[in-house]
Design a protein around this motif. Structure first.
Motif, PDB file in Angstrom:
ATOM      1  N   PHE A 285      20.191  -2.653   7.496  1.00  0.00           N
ATOM      2  CA  PHE A 285      19.115  -2.310   6.577  1.00  0.00           C
ATOM      3  C   PHE A 285      17.756  -2.437   7.267  1.00  0.00           C
ATOM      4  CE2 PHE A 285      20.975  -2.273   2.216  1.00  0.00           C
ATOM      5  CZ  PHE A 285      22.279  -2.568   2.562  1.00  0.00           C
ATOM      6  N   GLY A 286      16.877  -1.508   6.989  1.00  0.00           N
ATOM      7  CA  GLY A 286      15.489  -1.666   7.382  1.00  0.00           C
ATOM      8  C   GLY A 286      14.787  -2.621   6.428  1.00  0.00           C
ATOM      9  N   ASP A 287      13.605  -3.081   6.816  1.00  0.00           N
ATOM     10  CA  ASP A 287      12.869  -4.017   5.973  1.00  0.00           C
ATOM     11  C   ASP A 287      12.187  -3.336   4.794  1.00  0.00           C
ATOM     12  OD1 ASP A 287      11.756  -6.262   8.639  1.00  0.00           O
ATOM     13  OD2 ASP A 287      13.650  -6.063   7.558  1.00  0.00           O
ATOM     14  N   GLY A 288      12.156  -2.014   4.813  1.00  0.00           N
ATOM     15  CA  GLY A 288      11.595  -1.276   3.691  1.00  0.00           C
ATOM     16  C   GLY A 288      10.118  -0.955   3.847  1.00  0.00           C
ATOM     17  N   THR A 289       9.697   0.079   3.154  1.00  0.00           N
ATOM     18  CA  THR A 289       8.272   0.431   3.035  1.00  0.00           C
ATOM     19  C   THR A 289       7.897   0.271   1.573  1.00  0.00           C
ATOM     20  OG1 THR A 289       8.224   2.007   4.867  1.00  0.00           O
ATOM     21  CG2 THR A 289       6.582   2.291   3.131  1.00  0.00           C
ATOM     22  N   THR A 290       6.855  -0.520   1.324  1.00  0.00           N
ATOM     23  CA  THR A 290       6.390  -0.708  -0.049  1.00  0.00           C
ATOM     24  C   THR A 290       5.341   0.344  -0.365  1.00  0.00           C
ATOM     25  OG1 THR A 290       6.801  -3.089   0.067  1.00  0.00           O
ATOM     26  CG2 THR A 290       5.323  -2.303  -1.669  1.00  0.00           C
ATOM     27  N   LEU A 291       5.663   1.193  -1.323  1.00  0.00           N
ATOM     28  CA  LEU A 291       4.755   2.258  -1.728  1.00  0.00           C
ATOM     29  C   LEU A 291       4.093   1.908  -3.049  1.00  0.00           C
ATOM     30  CD1 LEU A 291       3.623   5.165  -1.472  1.00  0.00           C
ATOM     31  CD2 LEU A 291       5.635   5.935  -2.739  1.00  0.00           C
ATOM     32  N   THR A 292       2.783   2.032  -3.085  1.00  0.00           N
ATOM     33  CA  THR A 292       2.034   1.844  -4.321  1.00  0.00           C
ATOM     34  C   THR A 292       1.313   3.144  -4.636  1.00  0.00           C
ATOM     35  OG1 THR A 292       1.690  -0.499  -3.827  1.00  0.00           O
ATOM     36  CG2 THR A 292       0.271   0.492  -5.513  1.00  0.00           C
ATOM     37  N   VAL A 293       1.579   3.667  -5.821  1.00  0.00           N
ATOM     38  CA  VAL A 293       0.910   4.885  -6.277  1.00  0.00           C
ATOM     39  C   VAL A 293      -0.116   4.483  -7.324  1.00  0.00           C
ATOM     40  CG1 VAL A 293       1.186   7.144  -7.326  1.00  0.00           C
ATOM     41  CG2 VAL A 293       2.979   6.228  -5.834  1.00  0.00           C
ATOM     42  N   LYS A 294      -1.371   4.830  -7.072  1.00  0.00           N
ATOM     43  CA  LYS A 294      -2.451   4.454  -7.988  1.00  0.00           C
ATOM     44  C   LYS A 294      -2.944   5.668  -8.763  1.00  0.00           C
ATOM     45  CE  LYS A 294      -4.069   0.260  -5.807  1.00  0.00           C
ATOM     46  NZ  LYS A 294      -5.249  -0.566  -5.499  1.00  0.00           N
ATOM     47  N   PRO A 295      -3.367   5.424 -10.010  1.00  0.00           N
ATOM     48  CA  PRO A 295      -3.845   6.566 -10.823  1.00  0.00           C
ATOM     49  C   PRO A 295      -5.192   7.065 -10.335  1.00  0.00           C
ATOM     50  CG  PRO A 295      -4.045   4.503 -12.031  1.00  0.00           C
ATOM     51  CD  PRO A 295      -3.303   4.170 -10.771  1.00  0.00           C
TER      52      PRO A 295
END
Lengths: 115, 113
Positions: free
Chosen positions: B103-113
């Motif tokens: 597993f990769g450590d992941g990418t945290t994506l935040t979508v803002k309005p």
């Protein structure tokens, strides 16, 4: 509903007190696996099972035991929990663990705290 | 040692914009590569799965690409929505022991309005 069910979802225990986290799937999957997830780290595999009575170590098996006596159940056993086993645990299953496309279905997670 | 590296570690974008997440791996021999989406505190959910012969696979607004020669994969998200805010995890399985996945450590994506 097809799902992987873990219990308990939340548990606080003390060092050395044996505990078992249960995992059950209703999809007749052959492959099941346990992972732990810690802050800043990715999911790390603890143990996996290719089928009944067939288990093998993942990347971080120390301090854990598993058994696969029935196809649907794959419990994770902590014989003598220690604080470094405080983590979020996920169980997952897939139709099979062989070569090719094996999509994992994950449980909702079990948050374990060892004091 | 088999490794999966994801970039960026985190990403913030505005709603409606597109973004691309990267995954580089050294797993060998390659069996398959999967992208999962994980909402905070919940189990990962599969987005796409690709084997050696597949270059592109789409799932709605999600499109994954795979270059087996360079051992790179990307996940492109089109017209992002607030509900896309999550961690995206790249998982690679080796052909010699498909029971073990890296597993990769992941990418945290935040979508803002």
């Amino acid at each position: 509903e097809a799902q992987v069910t873990q219990n308990p979802r939340y548990l606080i225990t003390v060092t050395g007190k044996k505990l078992t986290v249960t995992c059950s799937q209703n999809m007749n999957h052959e492959y099941m696996s346990w992972y732990r997830q810690d802050p800043g780290l990715g999911l790390r595999q603890i143990y996996y099972s290719m089928n009944v009575e067939a288990t093998d170590k993942g990347d971080v098996p120390e301090g854990y035991k598993v058994s696969r006596k029935e196809k649907r159940n794959f419990p994770l056993i902590l014989e003598s929990p220690s604080p470094n086993q405080t983590s979020l645990y996920f169980c997952a299953s897939s139709l099979w663990g062989g070569d090719g496309a094996n999509v994992l279905t994950f449980g909702a997670g079990s948050r374990l705290t060892v004091l | 040692k088999n490794q999966v590296e994801q970039s960026p570690q985190s990403l913030i974008i505005l709603e409606g914009k597109n973004c691309t997440l990267q995954c580089n791996y050294t797993v060998s021999p390659f069996s398959n590569l999967r992208w999962y989406k994980q909402d905070t505190g919940r189990g990962p959910v599969s987005l796409t799965i690709m084997t050696f012969s597949e270059n592109t696979k789409s799932n709605g607004r999600y499109t994954a690409t795979l270059d087996a020669d360079t051992k790179q994969s990307s996940l492109h998200i089109t017209a992002s929505q607030l509900s896309d805010s999550a961690s995206y995890i790249c998982v690679v399985s080796a052909g010699t022991n498909a029971g073990k996945s890296t597993f990769g450590d992941g990418t945290t994506l935040t979508v803002k309005p």
